[in-house]
Design a protein around this motif. Structure first.
Motif, short mmCIF file in Angstrom:
data_model
loop_
_atom_site.label_atom_id
_atom_site.label_comp_id
_atom_site.label_asym_id
_atom_site.label_seq_id
_atom_site.Cartn_x
_atom_site.Cartn_y
_atom_site.Cartn_z
N GLY A 129 -2.77 4.63 2.27
CA GLY A 129 -2.36 3.23 2.27
C GLY A 129 -3.12 2.41 3.30
N ALA A 137 0.83 -1.20 0.00
CA ALA A 137 0.00 0.00 0.00
C ALA A 137 0.87 1.26 0.00
CB ALA A 137 -0.93 -0.02 1.21
N ASN A 177 -6.55 1.88 1.76
CA ASN A 177 -6.59 1.05 0.55
C ASN A 177 -6.36 -0.42 0.81
OD1 ASN A 177 -5.05 3.51 -1.69
ND2 ASN A 177 -7.17 3.25 -1.08
N ALA A 178 -5.47 -0.77 1.71
CA ALA A 178 -5.14 -2.18 1.93
C ALA A 178 -6.38 -2.99 2.34
CB ALA A 178 -4.01 -2.33 2.95
N THR A 207 1.05 -3.95 5.02
CA THR A 207 0.02 -4.24 4.02
C THR A 207 -0.46 -5.68 4.16
OG1 THR A 207 1.00 -2.63 2.48
CG2 THR A 207 -0.51 -4.28 1.55
N THR A 252 0.24 1.08 -6.06
CA THR A 252 0.20 0.67 -4.66
C THR A 252 -1.16 0.05 -4.35
OG1 THR A 252 -0.38 2.94 -4.05
CG2 THR A 252 1.93 2.30 -3.82
N SER A 253 -1.14 -1.04 -3.60
CA SER A 253 -2.30 -1.86 -3.24
C SER A 253 -2.90 -2.60 -4.43
CB SER A 253 -3.40 -1.05 -2.54
OG SER A 253 -2.94 -0.56 -1.32
#
Length: 166
Positions: free
Chosen positions: A30, A10, A33-34, A62, A132-133
């Motif tokens: 982050g 993330a 989102n994870a 993450t 990311t993620s």
């Protein structure tokens, strides 16, 4: 059949320029989102039986956040030092060590290696970047992880936080 989920860590924080890259934490986005991406994966009916992650703080966090969403024992996450900022070829070394009783594996790692590996294992799709993620999923027509590289693979999906969910 074996299913491989490549998951990029993330979004990390760059607030403190003195923090070593390995020790960078997740930022607010982050941390949102994870779990969201873990829920999206569960909605697809895909649940990893094994989580393998780079030991960097952002990747470790993450993996642990997603594990929590999946009710996966976070102490069972495997951390592989060689996944930290690795080349695409390193992923194959890690995959071939997986026990054949496991059918679905999630590997949490970093760019550029994770994107390079995603492009290496599929012929039908090419991507510029796993954000990311982001989650990139393929299925291999094999019963053994040792044969993953030579097995015929099918692209399943590519999902990431800013992508419209249809």
């Amino acid at each position: 059949m074996k299913t491989l989920l490549l998951i990029r860590h993330a979004k990390s924080s760059w607030n403190d320029p003195d923090v070593d890259d390995f020790d960078r934490p997740l930022n607010k986005r982050g941390k949102q989102n994870a779990p969201e991406m873990a829920t999206r994966l569960a909605t697809r009916g895909i649940m990893p039986e094994l989580l393998i992650a780079s030991p960097a703080k952002r990747t470790k966090t993450t993996a642990r956040m997603m594990a929590k969403e999946w009710h996966y024992d976070r102490d069972a996450i495997m951390f592989e030092d060689e996944l930290y900022l690795c080349y695409a070829s390193t992923f194959l070394k890690v995959i071939t060590k997986v026990d054949d009783d496991i059918d679905t594996v999630a590997i949490f790692a970093h760019n550029p290696g994770i994107t390079d590996f995603a492009n290496y294992i599929t012929q039908e799709i090419r991507i510029d970047n796993i954000p990311t993620s982001g989650i990139f999923a393929v299925q291999a027509n094999t019963d053994s992880w040792k044969d993953f590289d030579s097995a015929r693979k099918s692209f399943l999906f590519f999902d990431y936080p800013k992508q419209e969910v249809v």
